[in-house]
Write a protein that holds these residues in place. Structure first.
Motif, PDB file in Angstrom:
ATOM      1  N   LYS A  86       0.840  -1.198   0.000  1.00  0.00           N
ATOM      2  CA  LYS A  86       0.000   0.000   0.000  1.00  0.00           C
ATOM      3  C   LYS A  86       0.878   1.253   0.000  1.00  0.00           C
ATOM      4  O   LYS A  86       0.618   2.211  -0.714  1.00  0.00           O
ATOM      5  CB  LYS A  86      -0.903  -0.017   1.241  1.00  0.00           C
ATOM      6  CG  LYS A  86      -1.859   1.136   1.312  1.00  0.00           C
ATOM      7  CD  LYS A  86      -2.749   1.038   2.545  1.00  0.00           C
ATOM      8  CE  LYS A  86      -3.653   2.247   2.641  1.00  0.00           C
ATOM      9  NZ  LYS A  86      -4.483   2.224   3.832  1.00  0.00           N
ATOM     10  N   ILE A  89       2.340   1.805  -3.487  1.00  0.00           N
ATOM     11  CA  ILE A  89       1.320   2.344  -4.408  1.00  0.00           C
ATOM     12  C   ILE A  89       1.108   3.829  -4.143  1.00  0.00           C
ATOM     13  O   ILE A  89       1.063   4.633  -5.077  1.00  0.00           O
ATOM     14  CB  ILE A  89      -0.004   1.552  -4.278  1.00  0.00           C
ATOM     15  CG1 ILE A  89       0.186   0.131  -4.809  1.00  0.00           C
ATOM     16  CG2 ILE A  89      -1.127   2.257  -5.034  1.00  0.00           C
ATOM     17  CD1 ILE A  89      -0.962  -0.805  -4.532  1.00  0.00           C
ATOM     18  N   GLU A  90       0.985   4.204  -2.865  1.00  0.00           N
ATOM     19  CA  GLU A  90       0.802   5.617  -2.519  1.00  0.00           C
ATOM     20  C   GLU A  90       1.993   6.452  -2.972  1.00  0.00           C
ATOM     21  O   GLU A  90       1.827   7.549  -3.509  1.00  0.00           O
ATOM     22  CB  GLU A  90       0.577   5.772  -1.011  1.00  0.00           C
ATOM     23  CG  GLU A  90      -0.767   5.241  -0.563  1.00  0.00           C
ATOM     24  CD  GLU A  90      -0.916   5.199   0.951  1.00  0.00           C
ATOM     25  OE1 GLU A  90       0.051   5.504   1.678  1.00  0.00           O
ATOM     26  OE2 GLU A  90      -2.020   4.845   1.400  1.00  0.00           O
ATOM     27  N   LYS A  91       3.192   5.931  -2.791  1.00  0.00           N
ATOM     28  CA  LYS A  91       4.400   6.644  -3.206  1.00  0.00           C
ATOM     29  C   LYS A  91       4.404   6.849  -4.715  1.00  0.00           C
ATOM     30  O   LYS A  91       4.682   7.944  -5.206  1.00  0.00           O
ATOM     31  CB  LYS A  91       5.644   5.875  -2.763  1.00  0.00           C
ATOM     32  CG  LYS A  91       6.941   6.539  -3.141  1.00  0.00           C
ATOM     33  CD  LYS A  91       8.129   5.725  -2.681  1.00  0.00           C
ATOM     34  CE  LYS A  91       9.419   6.404  -3.142  1.00  0.00           C
ATOM     35  NZ  LYS A  91      10.576   5.587  -2.913  1.00  0.00           N
ATOM     36  N   LEU A  92       4.078   5.800  -5.457  1.00  0.00           N
ATOM     37  CA  LEU A  92       4.048   5.904  -6.911  1.00  0.00           C
ATOM     38  C   LEU A  92       2.972   6.873  -7.387  1.00  0.00           C
ATOM     39  O   LEU A  92       3.192   7.637  -8.334  1.00  0.00           O
ATOM     40  CB  LEU A  92       3.839   4.522  -7.539  1.00  0.00           C
ATOM     41  CG  LEU A  92       4.997   3.543  -7.405  1.00  0.00           C
ATOM     42  CD1 LEU A  92       4.578   2.158  -7.879  1.00  0.00           C
ATOM     43  CD2 LEU A  92       6.223   4.026  -8.154  1.00  0.00           C
ATOM     44  N   GLU A  93       1.824   6.845  -6.726  1.00  0.00           N
ATOM     45  CA  GLU A  93       0.748   7.772  -7.094  1.00  0.00           C
ATOM     46  C   GLU A  93       1.175   9.215  -6.847  1.00  0.00           C
ATOM     47  O   GLU A  93       0.905  10.096  -7.661  1.00  0.00           O
ATOM     48  CB  GLU A  93      -0.533   7.444  -6.327  1.00  0.00           C
ATOM     49  CG  GLU A  93      -1.206   6.182  -6.815  1.00  0.00           C
ATOM     50  CD  GLU A  93      -2.378   5.752  -5.950  1.00  0.00           C
ATOM     51  OE1 GLU A  93      -2.532   6.278  -4.812  1.00  0.00           O
ATOM     52  OE2 GLU A  93      -3.127   4.869  -6.389  1.00  0.00           O
ATOM     53  N   LYS A  94       1.854   9.480  -5.729  1.00  0.00           N
ATOM     54  CA  LYS A  94       2.341  10.829  -5.431  1.00  0.00           C
ATOM     55  C   LYS A  94       3.376  11.265  -6.459  1.00  0.00           C
ATOM     56  O   LYS A  94       3.357  12.402  -6.927  1.00  0.00           O
ATOM     57  CB  LYS A  94       2.941  10.888  -4.021  1.00  0.00           C
ATOM     58  CG  LYS A  94       1.919  10.859  -2.928  1.00  0.00           C
ATOM     59  CD  LYS A  94       2.592  10.888  -1.571  1.00  0.00           C
ATOM     60  CE  LYS A  94       1.579  10.735  -0.469  1.00  0.00           C
ATOM     61  NZ  LYS A  94       2.191  10.658   0.839  1.00  0.00           N
ATOM     62  N   GLU A  95       4.269  10.360  -6.817  1.00  0.00           N
ATOM     63  CA  GLU A  95       5.297  10.675  -7.805  1.00  0.00           C
ATOM     64  C   GLU A  95       4.669  10.998  -9.153  1.00  0.00           C
ATOM     65  O   GLU A  95       5.060  11.939  -9.825  1.00  0.00           O
ATOM     66  CB  GLU A  95       6.290   9.529  -7.944  1.00  0.00           C
ATOM     67  CG  GLU A  95       7.224   9.408  -6.766  1.00  0.00           C
ATOM     68  CD  GLU A  95       8.146   8.192  -6.847  1.00  0.00           C
ATOM     69  OE1 GLU A  95       8.105   7.469  -7.866  1.00  0.00           O
ATOM     70  OE2 GLU A  95       8.898   7.975  -5.895  1.00  0.00           O
ATOM     71  N   GLU A  96       3.659  10.234  -9.546  1.00  0.00           N
ATOM     72  CA  GLU A  96       2.973  10.477 -10.818  1.00  0.00           C
ATOM     73  C   GLU A  96       2.239  11.811 -10.786  1.00  0.00           C
ATOM     74  O   GLU A  96       2.269  12.563 -11.744  1.00  0.00           O
ATOM     75  CB  GLU A  96       1.988   9.334 -11.148  1.00  0.00           C
ATOM     76  CG  GLU A  96       2.665   8.073 -11.604  1.00  0.00           C
ATOM     77  CD  GLU A  96       3.473   8.266 -12.868  1.00  0.00           C
ATOM     78  OE1 GLU A  96       2.973   8.887 -13.844  1.00  0.00           O
ATOM     79  OE2 GLU A  96       4.634   7.808 -12.905  1.00  0.00           O
ATOM     80  N   THR A  97       1.596  12.125  -9.645  1.00  0.00           N
ATOM     81  CA  THR A  97       0.894  13.389  -9.506  1.00  0.00           C
ATOM     82  C   THR A  97       1.876  14.541  -9.589  1.00  0.00           C
ATOM     83  O   THR A  97       1.675  15.524 -10.296  1.00  0.00           O
ATOM     84  CB  THR A  97       0.127  13.436  -8.159  1.00  0.00           C
ATOM     85  OG1 THR A  97      -0.761  12.334  -8.100  1.00  0.00           O
ATOM     86  CG2 THR A  97      -0.655  14.728  -8.017  1.00  0.00           C
TER      87      THR A  97
END
Length: 103
Positions: A86, A89-97
């Protein structure tokens, strides 16, 4: 007097469904055993208890049972290691944002 005979029986579709349904009561159990009795007088069968990992292994098939459990544990570990956590996933989502805002 009363006499008891303890024996291992084949896991038929009926007994498998008993284990599966009892297992659901606890959110699903990967390792469990169901103790049941058969009354000769009435022909009825009764579930006595459901055990999780404290099942006790029959000496005659202990090695085979242990191998099944080892394989299960290895499969579960492999599945968990292949899934992103989890936090990942949160880290990757932040990086993408963040990346999207720079472009």
């Amino acid at each position: 007097g009363n006499a008891a005979l303890i024996e291992q029986v084949e896991v038929t579709a009926k007994y498998k469904s008993w284990v599966d349904e009892c297992s659901k009561l606890f959110g699903g159990l990967d390792i469990c055993a169901l103790d049941a009795v058969h009354c000769k007088k009435t022909g009825k069968e009764y579930i006595l208890e459901l055990n999780d990992t404290a099942i006790g292994l029959a000496h005659t098939c202990e090695d085979e049972d242990m191998q099944h459990m080892k394989n299960l544990v290895l499969r579960k570990i492999t599945q968990q290691l292949q899934k992103p956590s989890k936090e990942m996933i949160e880290k990757l989502e932040k990086e993408e944002t963040f990346k999207g805002k720079l472009d």
